[in-house]
Motif scaffolding. Structure first.
Motif, short mmCIF file in Angstrom:
data_model
loop_
_atom_site.label_atom_id
_atom_site.label_comp_id
_atom_site.label_asym_id
_atom_site.label_seq_id
_atom_site.Cartn_x
_atom_site.Cartn_y
_atom_site.Cartn_z
N ASP A 1 -51.39 22.36 -4.19
CA ASP A 1 -52.45 23.13 -3.57
C ASP A 1 -52.28 24.56 -4.04
O ASP A 1 -51.42 25.29 -3.52
CB ASP A 1 -52.36 23.01 -2.04
CG ASP A 1 -53.51 23.70 -1.34
OD1 ASP A 1 -54.15 24.59 -1.93
OD2 ASP A 1 -53.78 23.35 -0.17
N GLY B 1 -54.13 19.07 -13.99
CA GLY B 1 -53.66 18.26 -12.87
C GLY B 1 -53.09 16.92 -13.29
O GLY B 1 -52.83 16.06 -12.43
N SER C 1 -48.58 16.22 -5.79
CA SER C 1 -49.85 16.93 -5.70
C SER C 1 -49.55 18.42 -5.53
O SER C 1 -48.42 18.81 -5.24
CB SER C 1 -50.68 16.42 -4.53
OG SER C 1 -50.02 16.61 -3.29
N THR D 1 -50.59 14.04 -14.09
CA THR D 1 -49.31 13.73 -13.46
C THR D 1 -48.53 12.71 -14.27
O THR D 1 -49.11 11.88 -14.97
CB THR D 1 -49.52 13.19 -12.03
OG1 THR D 1 -50.34 12.02 -12.09
CG2 THR D 1 -50.18 14.23 -11.14
N ILE E 1 -46.57 17.63 -12.46
CA ILE E 1 -48.01 17.85 -12.38
C ILE E 1 -48.35 19.09 -13.21
O ILE E 1 -47.72 20.14 -13.08
CB ILE E 1 -48.50 17.99 -10.91
CG1 ILE E 1 -50.02 18.10 -10.87
CG2 ILE E 1 -47.82 19.15 -10.18
CD1 ILE E 1 -50.60 17.85 -9.47
N THR F 1 -46.09 10.18 -4.99
CA THR F 1 -47.27 10.89 -5.46
C THR F 1 -47.02 12.39 -5.40
O THR F 1 -46.66 12.93 -4.35
CB THR F 1 -48.50 10.56 -4.60
OG1 THR F 1 -48.74 9.14 -4.62
CG2 THR F 1 -49.74 11.27 -5.14
#
Length: 114
Positions: A72, A55, A70, A57, A50, A68
């Motif tokens: 933060d 962002g 992700s 991917t 990522i 997936t």
């Protein structure tokens, strides 16, 4: 600098796990983040990536549609949601941070077995 992975374990085929990688000691938001894995007797391979900028991917063909990634940035944490797990997903999973330098975590074991 630390990258600490967690969330691994033993799961049955078809099950799910969510891996976390908590970062500290560097500007997390400025680093591209990836998950790699290494199975016994095999080379370490890139699982998911990522970008720090947009962002974006990317995934290994073998996990696309099932995993997936992700992040933060407020929590300095990157995640890997793994669904429909297969025995061939069994490996030690590592978190990786890249900008001008590369940081690695110690890994978390994922075992998929009935």
């Amino acid at each position: 600098v630390q990258l600490v992975e967690s969330g691994g374990g033993l799961v049955q085929p078809g099950g799910s796990l969510r891996l976390s990688c908590a970062a500290s000691g560097f500007t997390f938001s400025g680093y591209h983040m990836s998950w790699y894995r290494q199975a016994p007797g095999k080379e370490r391979e890139l699982v998911a990536f990522i970008s720090s900028t947009d962002g974006n991917t990317k995934y290994a063909v073998s996990v696309k549609g099932r995993f997936t990634i992700s992040r933060d940035n407020a929590k300095n944490t990157v995640y890997l949601q793994m669904n429909s797990l297969k025995p061939e997903d069994t490996a030690l999973y590592y978190c990786n941070a890249v900008r001008l330098v590369v940081y690695w975590g110690q890994g978390t074991q994922v075992t998929v077995s009935s």
